[in-house]
Design an enzyme around this catalytic site. Structure first.
Site, PDB file in Angstrom:
ATOM      1  N   ASP A 139       0.788  -1.141  -0.060  1.00  0.00           N
ATOM      2  CA  ASP A 139      -0.090  -0.096  -0.043  1.00  0.00           C
ATOM      3  C   ASP A 139       0.775   1.246  -0.067  1.00  0.00           C
ATOM      4  O   ASP A 139       1.808   1.324   0.810  1.00  0.00           O
ATOM      5  CB  ASP A 139      -0.890   0.201   1.074  1.00  0.00           C
ATOM      6  CG  ASP A 139      -2.035  -0.958   1.330  1.00  0.00           C
ATOM      7  OD1 ASP A 139      -1.463  -2.269   0.729  1.00  0.00           O
ATOM      8  OD2 ASP A 139      -2.988  -0.950   1.971  1.00  0.00           O
TER       9      ASP A 139
ATOM     10  N   HIS B 192      -3.659  -8.292  -2.983  1.00  0.00           N
ATOM     11  CA  HIS B 192      -3.519  -7.398  -2.105  1.00  0.00           C
ATOM     12  C   HIS B 192      -4.250  -7.733  -0.689  1.00  0.00           C
ATOM     13  O   HIS B 192      -3.670  -7.398   0.358  1.00  0.00           O
ATOM     14  CB  HIS B 192      -4.561  -6.323  -2.666  1.00  0.00           C
ATOM     15  CG  HIS B 192      -4.712  -5.058  -1.636  1.00  0.00           C
ATOM     16  ND1 HIS B 192      -3.632  -4.247  -1.303  1.00  0.00           N
ATOM     17  CD2 HIS B 192      -5.903  -4.646  -0.856  1.00  0.00           C
ATOM     18  CE1 HIS B 192      -4.361  -3.470  -0.534  1.00  0.00           C
ATOM     19  NE2 HIS B 192      -5.432  -3.531  -0.201  1.00  0.00           N
TER      20      HIS B 192
ATOM     21  N   SER C   4     -19.006  17.951  -9.992  1.00  0.00           N
ATOM     22  CA  SER C   4     -19.116  19.402 -10.204  1.00  0.00           C
ATOM     23  C   SER C   4     -18.662  19.989  -8.810  1.00  0.00           C
ATOM     24  O   SER C   4     -18.374  21.148  -8.702  1.00  0.00           O
ATOM     25  CB  SER C   4     -20.082  19.987 -10.848  1.00  0.00           C
ATOM     26  OG  SER C   4     -21.234  19.568 -10.217  1.00  0.00           O
TER      27      SER C   4
ATOM     28  N   ASN D 252      -8.284  -2.938  -2.582  1.00  0.00           N
ATOM     29  CA  ASN D 252      -9.398  -2.690  -2.195  1.00  0.00           C
ATOM     30  C   ASN D 252     -10.213  -1.165  -2.444  1.00  0.00           C
ATOM     31  O   ASN D 252     -11.203  -0.881  -2.482  1.00  0.00           O
ATOM     32  CB  ASN D 252      -9.949  -3.160  -0.839  1.00  0.00           C
ATOM     33  CG  ASN D 252      -9.190  -2.495   0.147  1.00  0.00           C
ATOM     34  OD1 ASN D 252      -8.077  -2.198   0.049  1.00  0.00           O
ATOM     35  ND2 ASN D 252      -9.930  -1.945   1.287  1.00  0.00           N
ATOM     36  N   HIS D 253      -8.941  -0.191  -2.618  1.00  0.00           N
ATOM     37  CA  HIS D 253      -9.102   1.139  -2.672  1.00  0.00           C
ATOM     38  C   HIS D 253      -9.315   1.619  -4.284  1.00  0.00           C
ATOM     39  O   HIS D 253      -9.328   2.740  -4.585  1.00  0.00           O
ATOM     40  CB  HIS D 253      -8.034   1.922  -1.794  1.00  0.00           C
ATOM     41  CG  HIS D 253      -8.495   2.027  -0.378  1.00  0.00           C
ATOM     42  ND1 HIS D 253      -9.226   3.081   0.054  1.00  0.00           N
ATOM     43  CD2 HIS D 253      -8.539   1.333   0.754  1.00  0.00           C
ATOM     44  CE1 HIS D 253      -9.612   3.076   1.206  1.00  0.00           C
ATOM     45  NE2 HIS D 253      -9.072   1.798   1.878  1.00  0.00           N
TER      46      HIS D 253
END
Lengths: 670, 184
Positions: free
Chosen positions: A207, A320, A605, A268-269
């Protein structure tokens, strides 16, 4: 009763060397004339042991404080991930509930996935068109790096320099690089096949979480990626840190230049649902403003094409999260991985078009296939045998050493390398050294909280682990004592915020245990209440003296926690009680609400348009069985839009929830 | 308790006698409970998976974090009392509580009073300077007794030295740092 060394000064002869002590270099017997000398040396020995023992005690007292701080971080972190999954499940439940009406499902699918109802070919074309680099013009004021195809080693080196200087790469070039990456990724199998035969080694990085300085440190120590110096990036490149974009770009550029020697594993991210909450989306909006929708849209698609594991020399499996009792390489290889745009929102619950609504027809096989993916990306190892759902994180599972043995044997693997969990030393072996955790973001929770590490795998050699610690924020390296105090202070600050966010509930419980309003309760009661209300299992007894005042009888003066200055800041002290509880509720749910807001804001936005608001209202209305007519929706939107500028920003959104919360609050007491 | 004040003055029956309070035993029981709580809490900090075990290697830290001052040798004795031959790498909560409860109750490993620690430094300070140098510390602490490894020694020096320039430790002040109480 007392240990023998107690009386050592008066009668050193009785001092007996303990068995673990290094033997003293003294002859067994001495001539009587040297008795004086022997006595002196024994006194010295006793003195040395006293100092050593007292110092080790002092160190242990620090260690337990550090450990407690660590526990706080982990608990708060995982509690956050759980919240996100709960939110997700809520949306999923809603979708299941409205599955009879495909149109509604489509609306929420749009909200969640920002996907279209187009066929896959049309979708591909749409993606290529809307996110094409040519759609973005370069302003004449842009002073940063320029990138032209083909991408070369020179680009990699100049980008490293540019990012070190704090430059941002232009959106056009970001899109250019991402499209190149995507083109190569689409050709790759689900599991990268890695061989150390030619290069003799490969480096696995865990990570990074947006921590650019750590990646640069690794490149500095271990060299830039090349055909002679291959790398596997084991997921969770993005989120949490502030430079996820720069890291992803650098790795991507290396990947484009050396597609056969740089490998991505999905984490997982690498999932837009998590990006909504954990910072990457915010980072993109901040850096790329009007272009952020395109970029984010492309990222979502790229995630789905990332391989999910790597296999080094047929013997070391790198993924991971980890494995579970159903992990099977053949099944993994057969998965059509790009179906899983989000690991948390598999495509099979989302209809491809209005006629094909499949939520109800979810088969067991589909679920099992999904679990193959989910378990690889989300699981954590545990010490005891067996395999059980990961309740701590809310996704994946915990697997035991028996599962490790079973899966490794079945596939003839010798080692499993995974990341996913922050470790104090940056790495950790478990399951009889068959599972290696590698985590490469140093100072992850706070400056000094942990080292980062990477591992080099060489042909027929044991893995060699390299640890490091970034020190960019400090002029001189901190001593261990300073580090502990700093890390602890940050952890306690986080914890105090939790206290303040839950003040009314805590005080209510405290007062129940304190019928005479004496202002104090027993330690046990205090511990039980804070564990329950905050839903955090922490060593409260160890932490107590730094969270709350204690009177001479050992009773907890429970109000003292809320008296600290920091808390006054958080709570804007002199506001009405009623208002305070709303503030707390908002504060408590701020992360959650922000995720809802980002989900509604389909075009990223930073504001919710009337159309976006209508979509959600129509959907929610249908779900509740209460139909809003158009006028009602517009009225509602206008009432939220406090500054009447036609769109809802995040502050207005929070304000709206505050109003809803008043209702909830009254309801509680009625 | 109301039934014991019987108007007839009859001897309280068997059941009531059992409920008579024994203040000494009660206070002992309270102390016992308090000890168990304190021990469990310290243990749990290192019980990462909440399965009531800790790695044997952490035992020293747990025991010392309770404020006790065992030597490394004494620690080995405690460890062998607690460890389970079938699983020597970890320690179970139950065995930990049994052994440690007795140790706390008997007030073992409480360590020396401050004056004795100061005396220990004075013994090493053969010249009577009032301070010791890094070199002297290294000779004693890394070579004799239960020697420090390099990491321990470095940590020791970071808190022992008066300041970064003179490489001396005026040990009278340093003793204060060593005897900090739990949770200070």
């Amino acid at each position: 009763m007392f240990s023998e060394r107690w009386i050592c000064f008066c009668c050193p002869q009785t001092y007996k060397i303990q068995r673990s002590i290094a033997p003293l270099e003294q002859p067994q017997s001495r001539p009587p004339s040297k008795t004086r000398g022997k006595k002196k040396s024994d006194i010295t020995l006793a003195a040395v042991i006293i100092i050593q023992s007292w110092f080790r005690r002092r160190q242990a007292l620090f260690e337990i404080r550090r450990k407690a701080a660590w526990t706080i971080y982990q608990n708060i972190e995982y509690a956050g991930e759980q919240d996100q999954l709960k939110l997700y499940n809520f949306f999923l439940d809603l979708m299941q509930a409205v599955s009879k009406n495909p149109r509604d499902a489509l609306v929420i699918a749009k909200v969640l996935r920002r996907t279209s109802s187009l066929s896959s070919t049309a979708e591909e074309l749409d993606l290529l068109q809307t996110t094409a680099p040519e759609t973005v013009n370069i302003e004449s004021s842009y002073k940063g790096q320029h990138i032209q195809l083909p991408i070369t080693k020179g680009h990699l080196e100049s980008l490293v320099g540019a990012f070190q200087r704090g430059e941002t790469l232009h959106a056009r070039y970001v899109l250019l690089i991402l499209h190149e990456v995507r083109r190569i990724l689409k050709r790759l199998p689900n599991v990268n096949v890695v061989s150390t035969y030619q290069s003799t080694c490969v480096t696995v990085v865990g990570d990074l979480h947006g921590n650019l300085s750590d990646l640069l440190l690794i490149f500095h120590k271990n060299g830039l990626p090349s055909n002679e110096n291959p790398y596997i990036f084991n997921g969770d490149i993005v989120d949490r840190g502030t430079q996820s974009m720069e890291i992803f770009i650098l790795i991507s550029v290396a990947f484009i230049i050396y597609p056969n020697n740089v490998y991505f594993n999905r984490g997982n991210h690498e999932d837009h649902v998590l990006n909504l909450r954990y910072g990457f989306m915010k980072e993109i909006i901040k850096k790329y403003k009007s272009q952020s929708t395109k970029i984010f849209h492309l990222f979502e698609n790229i995630y789905s094409w990332l391989p999910i594991a790597s296999l080094i020399d047929d013997r070391i499996f790198v993924t991971h999260g980890g494995i579970s009792d159903i992990t099977d390489l053949n099944k993994i290889n057969r998965i059509q991985r790009n179906k899983y745009v989000s690991i948390l929102s598999p495509t099979f619950v989302i209809p491809e078009n209005e006629e094909q609504c499949q939520i109800k027809d979810l088969t067991n096989e589909q679920l099992l296939e999904w679990r193959q993916m989910l378990d690889l990306l989300w699981s954590d190892p545990k010490q005891g045998n067996g395999c059980e759902p990961n309740t701590y994180r809310g996704g994946g599972c915990y697997w035991g050493p028996d599962v490790t043995n079973q899966i490794l044997e079945k596939h003839n693997w010798t080692l499993l390398i995974r990341s996913h969990e922050c470790k104090e030393e940056g790495f950790d072996y478990c399951h009889d050294k068959k599972v290696l955790t590698i985590f490469s973001a140093s100072n992850y929770y706070a400056a000094g909280s942990n080292r980062g590490a990477y591992v080099r795998i060489s042909t027929n050699q044991p893995p060699s682990i390299v640890q490091f610690m970034g020190t960019k924020h400090t002029v001189k390296p901190l001593t261990i004592w300073e580090r502990v105090s700093y890390v602890e202070e940050q952890a306690l600050r986080n914890l105090l915020e939790k206290f303040s966010a839950n003040k009314s509930r805590l005080m209510k419980e405290f007062r129940l245990k304190d019928p005479h309003q004496a202002g104090c309760i027993a330690l046990n009661e205090w511990c039980e209440i804070v564990t329950q209300v905050l839903e955090l299992q922490l060593p409260w007894r160890t932490l107590k003296s730094r969270l709350v005042d204690i009177d001479s009888n050992g009773l907890i003066l429970y109000e003292s926690t809320f008296r600290s200055q920091e808390l006054q800041c958080v709570l804007n002290s002199p506001v009405l009680n009623r208002r305070q509880s709303f503030c707390q509720a908002i504060y408590r749910n701020k992360d959650l609400l922000e995720a809802v807001f980002r989900a509604m804001d389909k075009d990223n936005s930073g504001v919710i348009s009337l159309q976006e608001f209508t979509d959600v209202c129509v959907f929610l209305g249908n779900h509740n069985g209460t139909k809003f007519d158009e006028k009602q929706i517009i009225d509602l939107a206008t009432s939220i839009d406090l500054d009447k500028n036609g769109v809802i920003d995040f502050n207005e959104f929070l304000e709206a929830f505050r109003i809803v919360d008043i209702g909830d609050h009254n309801h509680d007491h009625s | 308790m109301a039934t014991s004040t019987d108007a007839t003055g009859a001897v309280p029956d068997q059941e009531n006698r059992v409920t008579l309070r024994d203040p000494i035993r009660e206070s002992e029981e309270r102390a016992n409970q308090a000890r168990i709580k304190r021990l469990t809490d310290a243990f749990n900090v290192f019980d990462q998976e909440s399965n009531n075990t800790i790695p044997s290697t952490e035992l020293g830290t747990v025991i010392r974090s309770l404020g006790l001052v065992p030597t490394e040798g004494e620690l080995q004795d405690i460890l062998s009392e607690m460890s389970d031959d079938s699983n020597p790498d970890s320690i179970h909560l139950e065995r930990f509580l049994n052994v440690m409860n007795m140790i706390l109750k008997d007030r073992r490993y409480q360590g020396e009073p401050e004056s004795k620690i100061l005396r220990a430094f004075q013994v090493l300070d053969t010249q009577n300077n009032g301070y010791l140098t890094e070199e002297e510390f290294r000779n004693y602490l890394c070579k004799e007794g239960e020697p420090f490894n390099e990491e321990e020694f470095q940590d020791f020096m970071t808190i022992a030295l008066d300041d970064e320039t003179n490489h001396k430790c005026t040990y009278k002040d340093f003793v204060q740092h060593l005897v900090v109480e739990e949770n200070d």
